[in-house]
Design a protein around this motif. Structure first.
Motif, PDB file in Angstrom:
ATOM      1  N   ASN A  26     -11.197   1.089  -1.050  1.00  0.00           N
ATOM      2  CA  ASN A  26     -10.570   1.942  -2.059  1.00  0.00           C
ATOM      3  C   ASN A  26      -9.558   2.901  -1.439  1.00  0.00           C
ATOM      4  O   ASN A  26      -8.455   3.073  -1.960  1.00  0.00           O
ATOM      5  N   ARG A  27      -9.927   3.498  -0.296  1.00  0.00           N
ATOM      6  CA  ARG A  27      -8.998   4.414   0.395  1.00  0.00           C
ATOM      7  C   ARG A  27      -7.768   3.661   0.880  1.00  0.00           C
ATOM      8  O   ARG A  27      -6.637   4.123   0.724  1.00  0.00           O
ATOM      9  N   SER A  28      -7.990   2.482   1.448  1.00  0.00           N
ATOM     10  CA  SER A  28      -6.886   1.674   1.961  1.00  0.00           C
ATOM     11  C   SER A  28      -5.929   1.264   0.832  1.00  0.00           C
ATOM     12  O   SER A  28      -4.706   1.396   0.962  1.00  0.00           O
ATOM     13  N   LEU A  29      -6.488   0.772  -0.279  1.00  0.00           N
ATOM     14  CA  LEU A  29      -5.646   0.348  -1.404  1.00  0.00           C
ATOM     15  C   LEU A  29      -4.890   1.528  -2.014  1.00  0.00           C
ATOM     16  O   LEU A  29      -3.741   1.390  -2.426  1.00  0.00           O
ATOM     17  N   SER A  30      -5.533   2.681  -2.070  1.00  0.00           N
ATOM     18  CA  SER A  30      -4.868   3.869  -2.609  1.00  0.00           C
ATOM     19  C   SER A  30      -3.643   4.215  -1.775  1.00  0.00           C
ATOM     20  O   SER A  30      -2.602   4.589  -2.318  1.00  0.00           O
ATOM     21  N   GLN A  31      -3.763   4.057  -0.449  1.00  0.00           N
ATOM     22  CA  GLN A  31      -2.627   4.331   0.440  1.00  0.00           C
ATOM     23  C   GLN A  31      -1.516   3.298   0.248  1.00  0.00           C
ATOM     24  O   GLN A  31      -0.344   3.639   0.216  1.00  0.00           O
ATOM     25  N   ILE A  32      -1.879   2.019   0.109  1.00  0.00           N
ATOM     26  CA  ILE A  32      -0.888   0.949   0.007  1.00  0.00           C
ATOM     27  C   ILE A  32      -0.242   0.910  -1.376  1.00  0.00           C
ATOM     28  O   ILE A  32       0.962   0.760  -1.509  1.00  0.00           O
ATOM     29  N   THR A  33      -1.076   1.040  -2.421  1.00  0.00           N
ATOM     30  CA  THR A  33      -0.593   0.767  -3.779  1.00  0.00           C
ATOM     31  C   THR A  33      -0.655   1.964  -4.723  1.00  0.00           C
ATOM     32  O   THR A  33      -0.150   1.893  -5.833  1.00  0.00           O
ATOM     33  N   GLY A  34      -1.323   3.044  -4.308  1.00  0.00           N
ATOM     34  CA  GLY A  34      -1.480   4.184  -5.199  1.00  0.00           C
ATOM     35  C   GLY A  34      -2.628   4.004  -6.193  1.00  0.00           C
ATOM     36  O   GLY A  34      -2.825   4.821  -7.085  1.00  0.00           O
ATOM     37  N   ASP A  35      -3.382   2.906  -6.052  1.00  0.00           N
ATOM     38  CA  ASP A  35      -4.496   2.630  -6.964  1.00  0.00           C
ATOM     39  C   ASP A  35      -5.629   2.027  -6.140  1.00  0.00           C
ATOM     40  O   ASP A  35      -5.419   1.091  -5.379  1.00  0.00           O
ATOM     41  N   VAL A 115       2.915  -5.697  -3.328  1.00  0.00           N
ATOM     42  CA  VAL A 115       3.254  -4.763  -2.255  1.00  0.00           C
ATOM     43  C   VAL A 115       2.240  -4.837  -1.102  1.00  0.00           C
ATOM     44  O   VAL A 115       2.547  -4.459   0.025  1.00  0.00           O
ATOM     45  N   ASN A 116       1.063  -5.380  -1.357  1.00  0.00           N
ATOM     46  CA  ASN A 116       0.036  -5.515  -0.330  1.00  0.00           C
ATOM     47  C   ASN A 116       0.282  -6.805   0.460  1.00  0.00           C
ATOM     48  O   ASN A 116      -0.470  -7.770   0.376  1.00  0.00           O
ATOM     49  N   LEU A 117       1.337  -6.783   1.250  1.00  0.00           N
ATOM     50  CA  LEU A 117       1.781  -7.996   1.955  1.00  0.00           C
ATOM     51  C   LEU A 117       0.738  -8.531   2.916  1.00  0.00           C
ATOM     52  O   LEU A 117       0.622  -9.745   3.099  1.00  0.00           O
ATOM     53  N   LYS A 118      -0.038  -7.647   3.519  1.00  0.00           N
ATOM     54  CA  LYS A 118      -1.083  -8.088   4.446  1.00  0.00           C
ATOM     55  C   LYS A 118      -2.064  -9.004   3.713  1.00  0.00           C
ATOM     56  O   LYS A 118      -2.437 -10.067   4.221  1.00  0.00           O
ATOM     57  N   ARG A 142       3.682  -6.261 -10.963  1.00  0.00           N
ATOM     58  CA  ARG A 142       3.291  -5.787  -9.624  1.00  0.00           C
ATOM     59  C   ARG A 142       2.164  -6.623  -9.018  1.00  0.00           C
ATOM     60  O   ARG A 142       1.876  -6.505  -7.843  1.00  0.00           O
ATOM     61  N   SER A 143       1.536  -7.466  -9.843  1.00  0.00           N
ATOM     62  CA  SER A 143       0.431  -8.294  -9.348  1.00  0.00           C
ATOM     63  C   SER A 143       0.904  -9.700  -9.006  1.00  0.00           C
ATOM     64  O   SER A 143       1.836 -10.214  -9.630  1.00  0.00           O
TER      65      SER A 143
END
Length: 152
Positions: A26-35, A115-118, A142-143
């Motif tokens: 959740n923390r990682s996704l919030s940083q990458i995508t804002g959600d 946007v989550n290219l990884k 965006r998905s």
């Protein structure tokens, strides 16, 4: 270099290690995508008769997690996939796919943010290809939705 020996356990989403890894996710996704993506998987509605949840361990430490759930006849949806250790994600994905096949699934679908290219690159490296948007992702630019046939 000694090869890493991953182990995995089939667990419920209430499992403490699963919960800790999902908090990292959740923390990682919030940083990458804002959600955080939290709203797309509710552990309390998880049905273990149709779905599966796995935690991957390395030297007794939990390093990856993921879930699949019923989407439609013979199709499961992958959710809450996360790894904080190189190689653990591929191992996790392989275990989830085998577990899904055991439960009668022939295809897996998933969605992630473009946007989550990884994540996008990870799934494409593991034979997932872009597919038609499904469910709540229809019309969501965006998905990106990806799928893979597990059994032919």
């Amino acid at each position: 270099m000694e090869s890493m020996k991953f182990e995995h356990k089939k667990v419920e989403p209430s499992n403490e290690n699963f919960q800790l890894l999902v908090a990292e996710l959740n923390r990682s996704l919030s940083q990458i995508t804002g959600d955080s993506g939290e709203s797309s998987f509710l552990p309390e509605v998880f049905d273990s008769s149709k779905g599966g949840c796995i935690v991957v361990y390395l030297n007794k430490f939990s390093v990856a997690c993921g879930v699949f759930r019923y989407y439609q006849n013979e199709v499961c949806e992958l959710k809450r996939m996360y790894s904080n250790t190189s190689g653990a994600g591929s191992y996790l994905l392989e275990q989830l796919e085998c577990y899904a096949v055991e439960k009668g699934y022939k295809k897996a679908v998933l969605s992630t943010r473009r946007v989550n290219l990884k994540a996008v690159n990870f799934y494409q490296r593991n034979s997932y290809s872009e597919s038609r948007a499904y469910g709540k992702y229809v019309g969501v630019k965006r998905s990106i939705c990806l799928s893979k046939v597990l059994v032919t």
